[in-house]
Design a protein around this motif. Structure first.
Motif, PDB file in Angstrom:
ATOM      1  N   LEU A  51      41.065  38.759  49.631  1.00  0.00           N
ATOM      2  CA  LEU A  51      39.810  38.018  49.554  1.00  0.00           C
ATOM      3  C   LEU A  51      39.409  37.801  48.094  1.00  0.00           C
ATOM      4  CD1 LEU A  51      38.130  39.991  52.420  1.00  0.00           C
ATOM      5  CD2 LEU A  51      38.566  37.544  52.471  1.00  0.00           C
ATOM      6  N   PRO A  52      38.873  36.633  47.789  1.00  0.00           N
ATOM      7  CA  PRO A  52      38.521  36.338  46.386  1.00  0.00           C
ATOM      8  C   PRO A  52      37.365  37.199  45.903  1.00  0.00           C
ATOM      9  CG  PRO A  52      37.766  34.573  47.850  1.00  0.00           C
ATOM     10  CD  PRO A  52      38.554  35.528  48.705  1.00  0.00           C
ATOM     11  N   LEU A  53      37.608  37.888  44.774  1.00  0.00           N
ATOM     12  CA  LEU A  53      36.595  38.814  44.261  1.00  0.00           C
ATOM     13  C   LEU A  53      35.303  38.095  43.884  1.00  0.00           C
ATOM     14  CD1 LEU A  53      38.629  41.389  42.141  1.00  0.00           C
ATOM     15  CD2 LEU A  53      38.203  41.281  44.583  1.00  0.00           C
ATOM     16  N   ALA A  54      35.424  36.860  43.410  1.00  0.00           N
ATOM     17  CA  ALA A  54      34.225  36.124  43.002  1.00  0.00           C
ATOM     18  C   ALA A  54      33.293  35.902  44.190  1.00  0.00           C
ATOM     19  CB  ALA A  54      34.617  34.789  42.377  1.00  0.00           C
ATOM     20  N   ARG A  55      33.893  35.599  45.328  1.00  0.00           N
ATOM     21  CA  ARG A  55      33.072  35.348  46.512  1.00  0.00           C
ATOM     22  C   ARG A  55      32.432  36.641  47.004  1.00  0.00           C
ATOM     23  NH1 ARG A  55      33.603  31.022  50.407  1.00  0.00           N
ATOM     24  NH2 ARG A  55      35.333  30.190  49.223  1.00  0.00           N
ATOM     25  N   ILE A  56      33.205  37.727  46.959  1.00  0.00           N
ATOM     26  CA  ILE A  56      32.679  39.033  47.363  1.00  0.00           C
ATOM     27  C   ILE A  56      31.510  39.401  46.453  1.00  0.00           C
ATOM     28  CG2 ILE A  56      33.198  41.505  47.517  1.00  0.00           C
ATOM     29  CD1 ILE A  56      34.611  40.098  49.691  1.00  0.00           C
ATOM     30  N   LYS A  57      31.713  39.195  45.157  1.00  0.00           N
ATOM     31  CA  LYS A  57      30.670  39.529  44.198  1.00  0.00           C
ATOM     32  C   LYS A  57      29.409  38.705  44.472  1.00  0.00           C
ATOM     33  CE  LYS A  57      30.018  38.347  39.764  1.00  0.00           C
ATOM     34  NZ  LYS A  57      30.393  38.042  38.375  1.00  0.00           N
ATOM     35  N   ALA A  58      29.597  37.435  44.795  1.00  0.00           N
ATOM     36  CA  ALA A  58      28.445  36.578  45.086  1.00  0.00           C
ATOM     37  C   ALA A  58      27.666  37.121  46.281  1.00  0.00           C
ATOM     38  CB  ALA A  58      28.908  35.147  45.337  1.00  0.00           C
ATOM     39  N   PHE A  75      36.184  45.126  43.863  1.00  0.00           N
ATOM     40  CA  PHE A  75      37.537  45.155  44.421  1.00  0.00           C
ATOM     41  C   PHE A  75      37.596  46.016  45.677  1.00  0.00           C
ATOM     42  CE2 PHE A  75      42.009  45.200  44.781  1.00  0.00           C
ATOM     43  CZ  PHE A  75      42.384  46.506  45.070  1.00  0.00           C
ATOM     44  N   ILE A  76      37.011  47.216  45.630  1.00  0.00           N
ATOM     45  CA  ILE A  76      37.064  48.121  46.774  1.00  0.00           C
ATOM     46  C   ILE A  76      36.378  47.522  47.990  1.00  0.00           C
ATOM     47  CG2 ILE A  76      36.414  50.384  47.671  1.00  0.00           C
ATOM     48  CD1 ILE A  76      38.530  50.631  45.721  1.00  0.00           C
ATOM     49  N   ILE A  77      35.274  46.856  47.759  1.00  0.00           N
ATOM     50  CA  ILE A  77      34.587  46.231  48.887  1.00  0.00           C
ATOM     51  C   ILE A  77      35.448  45.101  49.460  1.00  0.00           C
ATOM     52  CG2 ILE A  77      32.601  44.825  49.553  1.00  0.00           C
ATOM     53  CD1 ILE A  77      30.804  46.765  48.450  1.00  0.00           C
ATOM     54  N   ALA A  78      36.102  44.369  48.604  1.00  0.00           N
ATOM     55  CA  ALA A  78      36.993  43.307  49.080  1.00  0.00           C
ATOM     56  C   ALA A  78      38.087  43.899  49.945  1.00  0.00           C
ATOM     57  CB  ALA A  78      37.603  42.551  47.902  1.00  0.00           C
ATOM     58  N   LYS A  79      38.671  44.972  49.471  1.00  0.00           N
ATOM     59  CA  LYS A  79      39.756  45.617  50.199  1.00  0.00           C
ATOM     60  C   LYS A  79      39.258  46.198  51.511  1.00  0.00           C
ATOM     61  CE  LYS A  79      43.981  46.537  50.292  1.00  0.00           C
ATOM     62  NZ  LYS A  79      44.931  45.431  50.361  1.00  0.00           N
TER      63      LYS A  79
END
Lengths: 125, 151
Positions: A51-58, A75-79
């Motif tokens: 999953l794209p980190l930028a989108r997760i961060k947003a 990163f961990i949340i994406a994973k």
């Protein structure tokens, strides 16, 4: 720095009490997803998370109580989200198979959410 | 540009791929099921973030870190995630370290090259350009560690 992001908070129950532990534990399955090793240094770090980190961060930024988030935490949340998707898909599949179907349908998701404690936060979706 | 949580969906193609790889061959997923899973994933991010943030606040920190997220996973009863997440984090940290070393190496080589040319010719313009580039690189380096979240 960046422009201010004005975000009305989504109707998510971010009630801290919800994070309380319940007793029931599920069987532990090995959910290894074969972590991809980063190859040469120039390989993008995003190979390790699908999953794209930028989108997760947003998404994380949508929470007004969150001020700063380390890159590792994003990163961990994406994973973790990736693992979550795998888990809920597999759990929903059980219900499809019970209905002798090979196609996962919305109702299979609903059943899984209702039946499985870990998915309680999704109720009302 | 204002982004609302409702607009922030995770990319469908990626969600679909993760689902397909998790399920056996021959299993299909309806569009509605895919959409529901994608939505659930977004809710998961929001919930996990909120939970992790509580740990950061408890520790009187303004920056949410990886340990907070791990603690959140446990609170949310996703202990099964902890081991794979730890392994992924290790790989990620190694990769980040390699990236930083590579960019520092690049900068050293560029500085070296600049010094040599200074001895040969007097190029003030080039120095100014290099200074600007170095400043940009320093900024990038800082940004890699912390992502500032403006609210």
């Amino acid at each position: 720095m960046a422009a201010t992001v004005a975000v009305p908070v989504a109707s998510v129950e971010s009630d801290p009490d919800r994070c309380g532990a319940e007793e029931e534990a599920r069987e532990n399955e090995a959910e290894e997803d074969g972590n991809q090793q980063a190859g040469p240094i120039s390989t993008s770090q995003s190979r390790l998370a699908k999953l794209p980190l930028a989108r997760i961060k947003a998404l994380m930024k949508a929470d007004p109580d969150v001020s700063l988030a380390s890159q590792e935490s994003v990163f961990i949340i994406a994973k973790a989200t990736e693992l979550f998707v795998e888990m809920i898909a597999k759990d929903a599949l059980v219900y499809a198979q019970q209905g002798k179907r090979k196609t996962l349908q919305r109702k299979d998701l609903d059943n899984a959410i209702e039946a499985i404690d870990e998915f309680a936060f999704l109720e009302g979706m | 540009m204002a982004e609302r949580p409702e607009d922030l969906n995770l990319p469908n193609a990626v969600i679909t791929r993760i689902i397909k790889e998790a399920l056996p061959d021959g299993v299909n997923v309806s569009k509605e099921a895919r959409r529901a899973i994608s939505q659930a994933a977004s809710v998961f991010v929001l919930y996990a973030t909120s939970c992790a943030n509580n740990f950061a606040i408890k520790a009187k920190r303004k920056t949410l870190n990886a340990a907070d997220v791990m603690a959140a996973m446990e609170e949310m009863e996703f202990e099964r995630f902890l081991q794979p997440l730890r392994e992924a984090l290790e790989a990620y940290k190694k990769g980040q370290k390699g990236k930083k070393e590579a960019s520092e190496q690049k900068r050293k080589e560029k500085d070296k090259k600049t010094d040599t040319e200074e001895n040969d010719k007097n190029r003030e313009e080039e120095n100014e350009e290099d200074d600007e580039e170095n400043m940009e690189e320093e900024q990038e380096g800082e940004n890699e560690r912390e992502e500032e979240v403006d609210n």
